[in-house]
Write a protein that holds these residues in place. Structure first.
Motif, PDB file in Angstrom:
ATOM      1  N   GLU A  43      39.418  47.938  45.428  1.00 20.87           N
ATOM      2  CA  GLU A  43      39.460  48.408  44.241  1.00 20.87           C
ATOM      3  C   GLU A  43      38.393  49.132  44.021  1.00 20.87           C
ATOM      4  O   GLU A  43      36.885  48.805  44.239  1.00 20.87           O
ATOM      5  CB  GLU A  43      39.926  47.614  43.741  1.00 20.87           C
ATOM      6  CG  GLU A  43      41.358  47.236  43.348  1.00 20.87           C
ATOM      7  CD  GLU A  43      41.550  46.038  42.466  1.00 20.87           C
ATOM      8  OE1 GLU A  43      43.182  45.857  42.837  1.00 20.87           O
ATOM      9  OE2 GLU A  43      40.991  44.994  42.172  1.00 20.87           O
ATOM     10  N   GLU A  44      38.477  49.977  42.927  1.00 14.56           N
ATOM     11  CA  GLU A  44      36.958  50.688  42.058  1.00 14.56           C
ATOM     12  C   GLU A  44      36.292  49.352  41.672  1.00 14.56           C
ATOM     13  O   GLU A  44      36.754  48.717  40.569  1.00 14.56           O
ATOM     14  CB  GLU A  44      37.652  51.543  41.183  1.00 14.56           C
ATOM     15  CG  GLU A  44      35.966  51.659  40.485  1.00 14.56           C
ATOM     16  CD  GLU A  44      35.943  53.173  39.168  1.00 14.56           C
ATOM     17  OE1 GLU A  44      35.039  53.946  39.637  1.00 14.56           O
ATOM     18  OE2 GLU A  44      37.850  53.830  39.773  1.00 14.56           O
ATOM     19  N   GLY A  45      34.994  48.801  42.146  1.00 13.16           N
ATOM     20  CA  GLY A  45      34.415  47.514  41.197  1.00 13.16           C
ATOM     21  C   GLY A  45      33.900  48.389  40.078  1.00 13.16           C
ATOM     22  O   GLY A  45      33.050  49.018  39.801  1.00 13.16           O
ATOM     23  N   GLY A  46      34.000  47.743  38.826  1.00 10.23           N
ATOM     24  CA  GLY A  46      32.973  48.016  37.634  1.00 10.23           C
ATOM     25  C   GLY A  46      31.894  47.116  37.581  1.00 10.23           C
ATOM     26  O   GLY A  46      31.561  46.228  38.536  1.00 10.23           O
ATOM     27  N   TYR A  47      30.939  47.790  36.278  1.00  7.82           N
ATOM     28  CA  TYR A  47      29.796  46.551  36.351  1.00  7.82           C
ATOM     29  C   TYR A  47      29.377  45.909  35.317  1.00  7.82           C
ATOM     30  O   TYR A  47      28.274  45.332  35.934  1.00  7.82           O
ATOM     31  CB  TYR A  47      28.687  48.815  36.146  1.00  7.82           C
ATOM     32  CG  TYR A  47      28.049  49.039  38.158  1.00  7.82           C
ATOM     33  CD1 TYR A  47      29.335  50.280  38.121  1.00  7.82           C
ATOM     34  CD2 TYR A  47      26.951  49.414  38.748  1.00  7.82           C
ATOM     35  CE1 TYR A  47      28.591  51.773  39.637  1.00  7.82           C
ATOM     36  CE2 TYR A  47      26.832  49.619  39.336  1.00  7.82           C
ATOM     37  CZ  TYR A  47      27.544  50.739  39.968  1.00  7.82           C
ATOM     38  OH  TYR A  47      27.573  51.301  41.198  1.00  7.82           O
ATOM     39  N   VAL A  48      30.138  46.272  34.355  1.00 10.92           N
ATOM     40  CA  VAL A  48      29.755  45.187  33.113  1.00 10.92           C
ATOM     41  C   VAL A  48      30.594  44.283  33.848  1.00 10.92           C
ATOM     42  O   VAL A  48      32.744  44.252  33.808  1.00 10.92           O
ATOM     43  CB  VAL A  48      30.169  46.055  32.472  1.00 10.92           C
ATOM     44  CG1 VAL A  48      30.825  44.846  31.469  1.00 10.92           C
ATOM     45  CG2 VAL A  48      29.234  46.549  32.243  1.00 10.92           C
ATOM     46  N   GLN A  49      30.269  43.126  34.166  1.00 11.97           N
ATOM     47  CA  GLN A  49      31.436  41.609  33.957  1.00 11.97           C
ATOM     48  C   GLN A  49      30.569  40.615  33.392  1.00 11.97           C
ATOM     49  O   GLN A  49      29.485  40.513  33.452  1.00 11.97           O
ATOM     50  CB  GLN A  49      31.538  41.654  35.056  1.00 11.97           C
ATOM     51  CG  GLN A  49      32.790  40.430  35.651  1.00 11.97           C
ATOM     52  CD  GLN A  49      34.145  40.547  36.779  1.00 11.97           C
ATOM     53  OE1 GLN A  49      34.514  41.753  36.764  1.00 11.97           O
ATOM     54  NE2 GLN A  49      34.707  39.571  37.487  1.00 11.97           N
ATOM     55  N   GLN A  50      31.328  39.786  33.258  1.00  8.18           N
ATOM     56  CA  GLN A  50      30.358  37.865  32.696  1.00  8.18           C
ATOM     57  C   GLN A  50      29.485  39.420  31.413  1.00  8.18           C
ATOM     58  O   GLN A  50      28.221  38.627  31.765  1.00  8.18           O
ATOM     59  CB  GLN A  50      29.057  37.673  33.812  1.00  8.18           C
ATOM     60  CG  GLN A  50      30.385  36.647  34.940  1.00  8.18           C
ATOM     61  CD  GLN A  50      30.510  37.669  36.377  1.00  8.18           C
ATOM     62  OE1 GLN A  50      30.330  38.910  36.347  1.00  8.18           O
ATOM     63  NE2 GLN A  50      31.965  37.202  36.713  1.00  8.18           N
ATOM     64  N   VAL A  51      30.230  39.052  30.686  1.00  5.46           N
ATOM     65  CA  VAL A  51      28.899  40.283  29.715  1.00  5.46           C
ATOM     66  C   VAL A  51      28.621  39.139  28.463  1.00  5.46           C
ATOM     67  O   VAL A  51      29.110  38.335  28.210  1.00  5.46           O
ATOM     68  CB  VAL A  51      29.911  41.096  28.567  1.00  5.46           C
ATOM     69  CG1 VAL A  51      29.231  41.867  27.876  1.00  5.46           C
ATOM     70  CG2 VAL A  51      30.572  41.949  29.911  1.00  5.46           C
ATOM     71  N   LYS A  52      27.207  39.284  28.716  1.00  9.29           N
ATOM     72  CA  LYS A  52      26.591  38.032  27.405  1.00  9.29           C
ATOM     73  C   LYS A  52      26.299  38.993  26.333  1.00  9.29           C
ATOM     74  O   LYS A  52      26.226  38.590  24.823  1.00  9.29           O
ATOM     75  CB  LYS A  52      24.921  37.177  27.984  1.00  9.29           C
ATOM     76  CG  LYS A  52      24.875  36.690  27.159  1.00  9.29           C
ATOM     77  CD  LYS A  52      23.746  35.480  27.948  1.00  9.29           C
ATOM     78  CE  LYS A  52      23.806  34.123  27.704  1.00  9.29           C
ATOM     79  NZ  LYS A  52      22.092  33.297  28.071  1.00  9.29           N
ATOM     80  N   GLN A  53      25.070  40.064  26.255  1.00 16.31           N
ATOM     81  CA  GLN A  53      25.082  40.847  25.206  1.00 16.31           C
ATOM     82  C   GLN A  53      24.532  41.983  26.003  1.00 16.31           C
ATOM     83  O   GLN A  53      24.581  42.246  26.692  1.00 16.31           O
ATOM     84  CB  GLN A  53      23.305  40.154  25.275  1.00 16.31           C
ATOM     85  CG  GLN A  53      23.290  39.174  24.438  1.00 16.31           C
ATOM     86  CD  GLN A  53      21.696  38.346  23.741  1.00 16.31           C
ATOM     87  OE1 GLN A  53      20.690  38.742  24.208  1.00 16.31           O
ATOM     88  NE2 GLN A  53      21.534  37.277  23.293  1.00 16.31           N
ATOM     89  N   ALA A  54      24.985  42.432  24.685  1.00 14.94           N
ATOM     90  CA  ALA A  54      24.650  44.653  24.732  1.00 14.94           C
ATOM     91  C   ALA A  54      26.003  44.769  25.991  1.00 14.94           C
ATOM     92  O   ALA A  54      24.774  45.942  26.582  1.00 14.94           O
ATOM     93  CB  ALA A  54      23.619  44.811  24.937  1.00 14.94           C
ATOM     94  N   GLY A  55      26.906  44.569  26.680  1.00 15.92           N
ATOM     95  CA  GLY A  55      27.553  44.837  28.104  1.00 15.92           C
ATOM     96  C   GLY A  55      26.501  44.523  29.845  1.00 15.92           C
ATOM     97  O   GLY A  55      26.608  45.025  30.580  1.00 15.92           O
ATOM     98  N   VAL A  56      24.991  43.548  29.327  1.00 15.02           N
ATOM     99  CA  VAL A  56      25.113  43.499  30.095  1.00 15.02           C
ATOM    100  C   VAL A  56      24.702  42.453  31.180  1.00 15.02           C
ATOM    101  O   VAL A  56      25.033  40.960  30.194  1.00 15.02           O
ATOM    102  CB  VAL A  56      23.269  43.442  29.640  1.00 15.02           C
ATOM    103  CG1 VAL A  56      21.712  43.140  31.365  1.00 15.02           C
ATOM    104  CG2 VAL A  56      22.594  44.441  28.586  1.00 15.02           C
TER     105      VAL A  56
END
Length: 370
Positions: free
Chosen positions: A199-212
């Motif tokens: 599947e297409e892999g997203g870059y944003v996961q386990q977000v803590k602050q400001a999408g990082v």
């Protein structure tokens, strides 16, 4: 420039029954052709492969002769290698199964197959759980969750993998309707198994602050996943590095930062082991090898972990190797492949063109390797 190997299987009879109202193609190919149906699987596959033309020089397809793949690849100008041919003038389910077995034995990173639910059943019958596959929708019935949403989507996702983008692995269900019952006006679906699909892999996961992405949080979640899935009496080899050390800490294990450690049944049974000690622990014993990648460089073997020698890797088996790396760490590679430099060229050549990466809680990616 490294060559990326892709498997291709086309069921040239897929989709024949749709245009002539036969509700499917299984067992009615001759009738469909007599009614004027035209094969569509090759044209659908062409749509998918057009996305790969810009990287054609980096690809070698592995396929079967004739309409099962070679004819289209030759026409489009792709490099390809033949592993076999259909047993008759037209391919059958047995040919699809033979092709899947041959392609996975050849170690292709991904098998693309064009067909419908019947083709997916044939693939599922012989595909290993570790073999990623992706369906190009070409059949009348597409109920299985192993197909891309369109041929072009299949091509785009494959291109993403070849170019080093993050591609998540998931489990897709194979389902099929009883075509005989369907022609009688009854709907009867059946589950036939599951396949590993990208599947297409997203870059944003386990977000803590400001999408990082937070590496600390990722390691907490990876530890929870691993703790849930420990197999009893299986030895887990942890390679060196801060990622593996952090994972071990979150599991409550006292491992070394720069050494190689061995865990069994939730406890450390080998700490900072030598190559000889490690081989003695895994030779003839069920084991998994967990390593991380050097950030920015991408090496997973041959840099700082020489204890994990070629004979150790062979004793464990390549199918039991997993890379542990956060998406942020993979991002530092900027699309460059992971690398192996074990010191044994024959072992290096045996690695697939893409390896499975644990990147988060139940978040598994497929990433290119050179």
């Amino acid at each position: 420039m490294s060559v990326f190997h892709l498997g291709l299987i086309i069921n040239p009879l897929a989709g024949l029954g749709g245009s002539v109202a036969l509700k499917g193609s299984d067992g009615v190919a001759a009738q469909a052709l007599a009614l004027g149906a035209e094969p569509r699987a090759t044209a659908r596959t062409r749509l998918a492969l057009e996305s790969l033309l810009p990287v054609a020089e980096r690809l070698e397809f592995v396929t079967f002769a004739g309409a099962m793949g070679a004819d289209l690849l030759q026409e489009m100008g792709f490099a390809y290698r033949l592993l076999g041919a259909p047993l008759g003038q037209t391919s059958r389910a047995e040919d699809t199964r033979r092709a899947v077995q041959a392609l996975q034995e050849a170690g292709v990173a991904l098998i693309l197959f064009a067909g419908g639910d019947g083709t997916a059943r044939d693939v599922c019958a012989v595909a290993r759980p570790s073999q990623p596959v992706l369906g190009i929708p070409a059949g009348v019935k597409i109920h299985s969750g192993v197909y891309a949403i369109s041929p072009r989507a299949a091509g785009a996702l494959t291109l993403r993998l070849v170019e080093g983008g993050l591609v998540r692995l998931a489990s897709g269900e194979v389902r099929d309707l009883d075509e005989s019952a369907l022609r009688e006006g009854r709907v009867a679906a059946r589950w036939y198994g599951e396949l590993t699909v990208p599947e297409e892999g997203g870059y944003v996961q386990q977000v803590k602050q400001a999408g990082v992405e937070s590496e600390e949080l990722v390691l907490v979640e990876l530890a929870a996943w691993l703790e849930e899935s420990w197999s009893p009496q299986v030895r887990y080899v942890f390679g060196p590095g801060s990622t593996m050390h952090g994972l071990a800490q979150n599991l409550g294990l006292d491992t070394t930062l720069l050494g190689v450690d061995v865990i069994e049944d939730g406890r450390v049974i080998g700490r900072d082991v030598t190559e000889a000690q490690l081989f003695a622990l895994v030779d003839g014993h069920p084991a998994w090898l967990l390593v991380t990648a050097i950030g920015g460089q991408g090496h997973i073997l041959g840099r700082g972990n020489q204890q994990i020698s070629p004979r150790v890797v062979r004793a464990i088996g390549l199918e039991q190797l997993r890379v542990v790396a956060t998406k942020r760490k993979l991002g530092t590679l900027e699309g460059r492949p992971l690398r192996v430099d074990s010191g044994d060229p024959s072992l290096d050549d045996a690695f697939p063109d893409a390896v499975r990466v644990w990147a988060g809680y139940k978040d598994e990616l497929l990433y290119p390797l050179q």
